[in-house]
Motif scaffolding. Structure first.
Motif, short mmCIF file in Angstrom:
data_model
loop_
_atom_site.label_atom_id
_atom_site.label_comp_id
_atom_site.label_asym_id
_atom_site.label_seq_id
_atom_site.Cartn_x
_atom_site.Cartn_y
_atom_site.Cartn_z
N ASP A 150 27.57 -36.60 -12.04
CA ASP A 150 28.18 -37.05 -10.79
C ASP A 150 29.10 -38.24 -11.07
OD1 ASP A 150 28.84 -37.68 -8.21
OD2 ASP A 150 26.81 -38.17 -7.57
N ASN A 168 21.43 -36.38 -8.94
CA ASN A 168 22.34 -35.23 -8.95
C ASN A 168 22.36 -34.55 -10.31
OD1 ASN A 168 23.24 -35.19 -6.27
ND2 ASN A 168 24.73 -36.79 -6.65
N VAL A 223 31.11 -43.41 -2.36
CA VAL A 223 31.11 -42.19 -3.17
C VAL A 223 31.97 -41.08 -2.54
CG1 VAL A 223 29.65 -40.33 -4.10
CG2 VAL A 223 28.89 -42.71 -4.25
N ARG A 252 21.61 -42.17 -7.56
CA ARG A 252 22.26 -40.99 -6.98
C ARG A 252 22.83 -40.11 -8.09
NH1 ARG A 252 26.09 -40.85 -1.77
NH2 ARG A 252 26.89 -38.74 -1.99
N ALA A 253 23.50 -40.72 -9.06
CA ALA A 253 24.05 -39.95 -10.17
C ALA A 253 22.93 -39.27 -10.97
CB ALA A 253 24.87 -40.87 -11.08
N ALA A 285 23.66 -46.30 -6.56
CA ALA A 285 24.70 -45.40 -7.07
C ALA A 285 24.25 -44.74 -8.38
CB ALA A 285 26.00 -46.18 -7.27
N SER A 299 29.66 -41.03 -8.33
CA SER A 299 28.59 -42.03 -8.22
C SER A 299 28.65 -43.02 -9.38
CB SER A 299 27.22 -41.36 -8.19
OG SER A 299 27.09 -40.58 -7.03
N THR A 321 25.24 -45.37 -0.21
CA THR A 321 26.34 -45.19 -1.17
C THR A 321 27.46 -44.28 -0.67
OG1 THR A 321 25.16 -43.39 -2.27
CG2 THR A 321 24.89 -45.61 -3.19
N ASP A 322 27.23 -43.54 0.40
CA ASP A 322 28.25 -42.60 0.89
C ASP A 322 29.58 -43.27 1.22
OD1 ASP A 322 27.27 -40.07 0.62
OD2 ASP A 322 26.66 -39.82 2.70
#
Length: 176
Positions: free
Chosen positions: A65, A26, A48, A22-23, A19, A68, A44-45
């Motif tokens: 993000d 992004n 998130v 991912r942040a 997570a 996330s 993580t979808d």
């Protein structure tokens, strides 16, 4: 019980680190179609995407993000609650959950950064022209660049990544 706590720590490390990655990806506007973007999104979808629908658009989809980051915080809190439940034998001291959750979040952040920098350093020595080096350089440069400006090259070798890894390790030691 120690084995169970280790497995719990490992499982939640991967979720929280994914997570956070991912942040970070992004934030840096790294395309998520290539690896590790697809992997990070796949694991993580489930958390998130619902958060993006619930959170205000400014937080969920801004330059940072937020969905996330909120996912990482929620996962760290769940990790802390489960850890305390197992460690205490069934009685959870709920007041300790936010403190331990924050500790787990910071620990996962430091460990994730260290892992990312170790892979970056090894690949820069072994296979500097690897296709993944561009992505790793993009992810690691904002962290390493301030240290590069201070630490000089030693015999043509950039030791800034090593300095950052040592600083992260000291941070983990101080965290306990």
């Amino acid at each position: 019980m120690r084995v169970l706590l280790f497995l719990l720590d490992t499982f939640f490390f991967f979720l929280v680190a994914a997570a956070l990655l991912r942040a970070w990806m992004n934030h840096l506007r790294v395309p998520m179609q290539a690896q590790p973007g697809r992997f990070v999104m796949a694991i993580t979808d489930w958390l998130v995407q619902p958060l993006r629908r619930v959170l205000p658009a400014v937080i969920a989809k801004g330059r940072i993000d937020g969905a996330s980051l909120v996912a990482a915080v929620l996962l760290a809190l769940v990790h802390a609650a489960l850890w305390l439940l197992i460690a205490s034998g069934g009685e959870v001291p709920w007041a300790a959950v936010p403190v331990l959750g924050l500790r787990f979040l910071v620990r996962d952040l430091l460990q994730g950064l260290m892992l990312l920098l170790i892979v970056y350093a090894i690949l820069s020595w072994v296979q500097p022209r690897s296709p993944v080096m561009g992505l790793l350089d993009r992810l690691c440069s904002p962290i390493v660049a301030p240290v590069r400006r201070v630490v000089p090259l030693v015999g043509g070798v950039d030791l800034s990544v090593l300095v950052v890894i040592i600083a992260l390790q000291v941070g983990l030691m101080l965290l306990g």
